[in-house]
Design an enzyme around this catalytic site. Structure first.
Site, PDB file in Angstrom:
ATOM      1  N   ALA A  39     -68.678 -70.326 -20.570  1.00 16.52           N
ATOM      2  CA  ALA A  39     -68.604 -71.561 -21.363  1.00 16.52           C
ATOM      3  C   ALA A  39     -69.506 -71.399 -22.570  1.00 16.52           C
ATOM      4  O   ALA A  39     -70.484 -70.661 -22.531  1.00 16.52           O
ATOM      5  CB  ALA A  39     -69.064 -72.764 -20.529  1.00 16.52           C
ATOM      6  N   CYS A  40     -69.159 -72.070 -23.669  1.00 17.71           N
ATOM      7  CA  CYS A  40     -69.998 -72.024 -24.869  1.00 17.71           C
ATOM      8  C   CYS A  40     -69.986 -73.406 -25.519  1.00 17.71           C
ATOM      9  O   CYS A  40     -69.156 -74.240 -25.166  1.00 17.71           O
ATOM     10  CB  CYS A  40     -69.476 -70.969 -25.852  1.00 17.71           C
ATOM     11  SG  CYS A  40     -67.840 -71.343 -26.508  1.00 17.71           S
TER      12      CYS A  40
END
Lengths: 103, 357
Positions: free
Chosen positions: A8-9
């Site tokens: 995830a970012c």
């Protein structure tokens, strides 16, 4: 050997998926089974099943933003990496993990 | 105290979680607001009673929600679901005092920490269901929003106002320096944490009405991907087939304001690509700063063009930044021989600091 991972970012549109691809490519090149769950802006995709997690030798989690449902990985071997590190150095990370697991 | 240390050690992660939930509000609110002004066509707010005014208000409401959403999800990252309400309410309250985004960040952390400790209170089994439904929301919100309202909201507001005034007072020389720094930050990690700091700063500036900062940031965000796309067109011999494909995608991502498009190039050849895009973005940002480009939305690419004042100057700045990027990277790069299989350097792995947790 089997690796599972969650990526995830912050923006959830690019690094999340690029790191997943990089890891999949790197693991396949070494003949390692891999499954990567992405938690992007769109939500959770390619969700890890209970079996996936049970069979995995190691869990890679990205550490840039908080991940959802991390209780699933209690009692597993967890490695945390930065999402851009995973994009750039997936090969080395997989190699190193292989050494660490087989030690 | 160890818990508190652990929370603060992950501050960046908590802030970025908040930002990730806020981004759709920024985009939806910003673009709809800008479109209403564009369709009205007279560089102002459309008159009340028209559908364009309604559209304008939809955008404004999206904007207003950014502050509580940011705070709520910072607290969510720290204390999970019960953190959201106290922090969001606290930030909303502080925003009325003028604390803005700085207030949201502080309310988010404060709310998160307060709820984190409230959750630790041991209660008899009979009260267990009362804790999450009544006690934590009410006490948590009272403490968080109360502190924001009566104690720290006003000091934060004066910091925000001071910062705004300082930014407004910057002369053109200082604006250029600020622009160069923002350009370097934007390009350095292409959408990573450093880039997002510049983004957060831009959102704050826009909410305070400093549209030149967003103009500068918009240029810095889109120059790296557009510049790399341009580079593959100018010197096709210096790029592999897959890089040329990535070049087209990168160009398009630049047009919609996603710096991440440049990553495939930087991942393959960081020492030549990253300095080039940093210099290019800095050049573009400095141009935007000098020409006084203003942008009403904290987003980038050509899609924000309707919200830009100084449209021609904006495009000039993007062209300057992209051309500088492309020329510099092509100057540094050597022609490639296509390799079927990339060799893996067997030794680099030893530098990685991996450990089981």
């Amino acid at each position: 050997m089997k690796i599972v991972a969650v990526t995830a970012c912050p923006s959830g549109v690019a690094h999340t998926y690029m790191s997943a691809e990089a890891l999949e490519r790197a693991a396949k090149a070494r003949g390692i089974e891999v499954k990567v769950e992405t938690q992007g802006q769109i939500g959770i995709e390619n969700r890890l099943s209970v079996e996936d997690i049970k069979d995995a030798d190691v869990v890679i989690l990205t550490k840039d933003i908080g991940l959802k449902e991390t209780d699933r990985f209690k009692e597993k071997k967890i490695v945390k990496v930065g999402v851009s590190e995973l994009v750039k150095k997936a090969d080395q990370i997989v190699k190193k993990l292989e050494e660490m697991i087989n030690k | 105290m160890n818990d508190l240390k652990a929370i603060f050690k992950d501050t960046r992660q908590h802030l970025m979680t908040g930002v990730s939930y806020m981004i759709p509000f920024v985009v939806a609110g910003g673009i709809l607001l800008a479109l209403s002004v564009v369709f009205y066509g007279q560089a102002g707010v459309p008159p009340e009673g028209t559908w364009l005014f309604d559209l304008f208000m939809i955008g404004v409401k999206g904007f207003e929600l950014m502050v509580p959403i940011l705070a709520g999800f910072i607290a969510f990252s720290i204390a999970e679901r019960p953190g959201i309400a106290p922090a969001a309410i606290g930030a909303f309250v502080a925003n009325e005092l003028g604390a803005g985004f700085l207030g949201a960040v502080i309310a988010g952390i404060l709310g998160g920490v307060v709820v984190f400790y409230l959750k630790k209170i041991k209660v008899p089994a009979v009260f267990r269901s009362i804790m999450p439904i009544f006690v934590i929301p009410i006490i948590g919100t009272f403490i968080t929003a109360g502190l924001m309202q009566w104690v720290i909201g006003a000091p934060i507001a004066s910091i925000t106002i001071g910062l705004t005034e300082w930014l407004q007072g910057l002369q053109s020389g200082s604006i250029v320096i600020l622009a160069i720094i923002m350009g370097l930050m934007n390009a350095f990690d292409m959408g990573g944490p450093v880039n997002k700091v510049a983004f957060a700063f831009t959102i704050m500036a826009v909410s305070e009405g400093l549209y030149n900062i967003a103009g500068i940031n918009a240029v810095g965000v889109c120059c790296p991907p557009i510049g790399m796309g341009l580079a593959t067109l100018l010197a096709p011999k210096k790029y592999t087939v897959s890089e040329k494909e990535a070049g087209k995608a990168s160009f398009l991502m630049g047009l919609v304001g996603i710096t991440e498009g440049a990553i495939p190039f930087a991942a393959g050849d960081p020492l030549r690509v990253i300095p080039s895009i940093m210099v290019g973005a800095a050049a573009g940002c400095a141009t935007a700063g000098l020409l006084g480009v203003q942008n009403m939305i904290a987003w980038s690419g050509l899609i924000v063009l309707p919200a830009v004042t100084g449209k021609l100057q904006y495009i000039i700045a993007i062209i300057v930044g992209s051309v500088v990027t492309a020329l510099m990277v092509n100057l540094l790069k050597k022609p490639v021989q296509e390799k079927e299989n990339e060799e893996i350097d067997e030794n680099i792995g030893d530098e990685l600091d991996l450990k089981f947790e």
